[in-house]
Design an enzyme around this catalytic site. Sequence first.
Site, mmCIF file in Angstrom:
data_model
loop_
_atom_site.group_PDB
_atom_site.id
_atom_site.type_symbol
_atom_site.label_atom_id
_atom_site.label_comp_id
_atom_site.label_asym_id
_atom_site.label_seq_id
_atom_site.Cartn_x
_atom_site.Cartn_y
_atom_site.Cartn_z
ATOM 1 N N LYS A 173 0.838 -1.205 0.000
ATOM 2 C CA LYS A 173 0.000 0.000 0.000
ATOM 3 C C LYS A 173 0.873 1.256 0.000
ATOM 4 O O LYS A 173 1.562 1.560 0.971
ATOM 5 C CB LYS A 173 -0.905 0.059 1.238
ATOM 6 C CG LYS A 173 -1.902 1.216 1.125
ATOM 7 C CD LYS A 173 -2.519 1.642 2.434
ATOM 8 C CE LYS A 173 -1.757 2.679 3.171
ATOM 9 N NZ LYS A 173 -1.654 3.994 2.514
ATOM 10 N N GLU A 246 10.734 1.467 9.958
ATOM 11 C CA GLU A 246 11.727 2.490 9.620
ATOM 12 C C GLU A 246 11.051 3.830 9.851
ATOM 13 O O GLU A 246 10.249 4.271 9.033
ATOM 14 C CB GLU A 246 12.082 2.311 8.137
ATOM 15 C CG GLU A 246 13.423 2.821 7.749
ATOM 16 C CD GLU A 246 14.532 2.032 8.386
ATOM 17 O OE1 GLU A 246 15.135 2.586 9.323
ATOM 18 O OE2 GLU A 246 14.785 0.893 7.974
ATOM 19 N N CYS A 280 14.170 10.613 5.827
ATOM 20 C CA CYS A 280 14.220 10.282 7.255
ATOM 21 C C CYS A 280 15.635 10.430 7.790
ATOM 22 O O CYS A 280 15.826 10.910 8.895
ATOM 23 C CB CYS A 280 13.633 8.902 7.512
ATOM 24 S SG CYS A 280 14.225 7.638 6.408
ATOM 25 N N GLU A 376 11.338 16.923 13.998
ATOM 26 C CA GLU A 376 11.865 16.654 12.662
ATOM 27 C C GLU A 376 11.124 17.532 11.656
ATOM 28 O O GLU A 376 9.922 17.352 11.454
ATOM 29 C CB GLU A 376 11.628 15.174 12.348
ATOM 30 C CG GLU A 376 12.066 14.765 10.984
ATOM 31 C CD GLU A 376 11.741 13.305 10.678
ATOM 32 O OE1 GLU A 376 10.834 12.731 11.319
ATOM 33 O OE2 GLU A 376 12.388 12.766 9.778
HETATM 34 P P1 ADP Z 1 3.054 10.971 7.053
HETATM 35 O O1 ADP Z 1 2.488 11.696 8.244
HETATM 36 O O2 ADP Z 1 4.415 11.382 6.748
HETATM 37 O O3 ADP Z 1 2.138 10.863 5.888
HETATM 38 P P2 ADP Z 1 2.407 8.378 8.097
HETATM 39 O O4 ADP Z 1 3.268 7.565 8.981
HETATM 40 O O5 ADP Z 1 1.111 8.854 8.646
HETATM 41 O O6 ADP Z 1 3.338 9.518 7.576
HETATM 42 O O7 ADP Z 1 2.080 7.597 6.751
HETATM 43 C C1 ADP Z 1 2.895 6.652 6.175
HETATM 44 C C2 ADP Z 1 2.041 5.535 5.648
HETATM 45 O O8 ADP Z 1 1.306 4.943 6.713
HETATM 46 C C3 ADP Z 1 1.015 5.940 4.608
HETATM 47 O O9 ADP Z 1 0.957 4.935 3.611
HETATM 48 C C4 ADP Z 1 -0.271 6.000 5.426
HETATM 49 O O10 ADP Z 1 -1.441 5.810 4.659
HETATM 50 C C5 ADP Z 1 -0.073 4.849 6.376
HETATM 51 N N1 ADP Z 1 -0.873 4.907 7.612
HETATM 52 C C6 ADP Z 1 -1.378 6.015 8.234
HETATM 53 N N2 ADP Z 1 -2.024 5.653 9.366
HETATM 54 C C7 ADP Z 1 -1.945 4.300 9.470
HETATM 55 C C8 ADP Z 1 -2.386 3.321 10.427
HETATM 56 N N3 ADP Z 1 -3.064 3.670 11.522
HETATM 57 N N4 ADP Z 1 -2.098 2.024 10.194
HETATM 58 C C9 ADP Z 1 -1.384 1.657 9.123
HETATM 59 N N5 ADP Z 1 -0.942 2.515 8.187
HETATM 60 C C10 ADP Z 1 -1.202 3.829 8.343
#
Ligand code: ADP
Length: 473
Positions: A173, A246, A280, A376
């Site tokens: 995804k 990561e 990162c 960050e």
């Molecule tokens: P950012 O804030 O930089 O977008 P995130 O860590 O929220 O970083 O997002 C990174 C990935 O994690 C994206 O693919 C996002 O859709 C997914 N994501 C966001 N929330 C969740 C969750 N609760 N469980 C699993 N994946 C998630």
Amino acid sequence: MSDYNLIINGEKVTTGETFPVINPATEEVLAECPKASADTVDQAVAAARAAFPAWAATPDEQRSSLIHAIADKLAEHQGELMQLLTLEQGKPAAGFANLGAGFEFGGTLAWCHATADLVMPVEVIQDNDDARIEVHRKPLGVVGSITPWNFPLLIAIWHIIPALRSGNTVVSKPSEYTPLTTLRAIEIMNEILPPGVLNSVAGAGDVGAAIANHADINKIVFTGSTPTGKKIMESASGNLKRLTLELGGNDAAIVMPDTNVAEAAPKIFATALINNGQVCAALKRLYVHEDIYDELCEALAAIASSVTTGDGSGDVDFGPVQNKAQFDKVCALAEDARASGARFLTGGEPLPGAGYFFPVTIVADIADDTRLVQEEPFGPILPVLKFSDVEDAISRANDSTSGLGGSVWSADVAAATAIASRLECGTAWVNNHAMIQPDAPFGGVKQSGIGVEFGRYGLEEYTSIQTLQISKS
Ligand code: ADP
């Protein structure tokens, strides 16, 4: 309708719902992306599960050559994939120091080939009259890959390729901000792979959560923010999923007084501003000895004043910040730093007009407790802090809940190496930063993650150990 497809069991899948993908340079809708439902995730996992036994049993050399073939097939689509990267992520094709979309694409191919060539030979622990004991590496099953928006193609490859190489099947995804390049690449990769081995779904955090919670997924590999990593860790406990996380970093660099400023400044600049600072393991807190503080600040400001920021489709050094939320965060951190009395050497204000453009910003004379130092920024803004005593610099560098990378800069490599080894981080560089390669393990300590990626160490995280113990008497 969408021009982009999810791939499940080797077939293009259309979903009832779509969501818009925004071009960050124009703020216009670039395309509609198919959105997966909970049902779609179930179908993708079922396809991956069904494909697993045959893929796990496929001879190792055959999996290796299919992965080389994937790289060759992606290379045939270089123009199309690079253009998509620019349109949805914002990065220019070449960009500053050639670290743009071409760099991401080159890394994609390099990581595919290097990972295809990795092997995990059986290890013999004991072989005598009593017993032979062998350690075998077995694939885990179905791997769920959840990726962020800063390197949509490269990070997907970092997850997918070692998972496949070691005999797992995958449901991937991409970030909802940048799904298109990943979806298109997975479609291309499916021209090489058997159906069901690599499947894609798209959507936001709810779709990610459906993957993290899924009882028929055995491992999650996630690159993204620390708060989301923690949620995934919680979700993964249901069936004890294996995890590689990561997460964020707020990397410190210590610049010693004997550093050749003219030589180091362009390298420091590039490793802090790579991908517009949206990395990162970019250099994010720069601690400079007072003897060379002013000289290095001036050198960095001179480079920052000479670079261009604009639509990545044109000939610019840096593109926009990738999305509105991140852009707003960069603006807020700059404002907070200004209110604290810090000295802005360049930039500091968003550029007028459409697009999430923020110029390269160098901030001097800033206090340790400022938000820009503590959080960050993940954008084109670098705080430069002063130190007089190296012990003080080391403790300030280590005063962070994150620990991804760190670096020490000096003409005395041995002394710098000794200091680097005291940094609390997964990778410590000497006279460099943010440089990674496919055969060197990369991961974070503290709240920057769990586990490592790349090379043999990274590959092993997609396997479990089976100990074969054969009695001889
Ligand atoms: P950012 O804030 O930089 O977008 P995130 O860590 O929220 O970083 O997002 C990174 C990935 O994690 C994206 O693919 C996002 O859709 C997914 N994501 C966001 N929330 C969740 C969750 N609760 N469980 C699993 N994946 C998630």
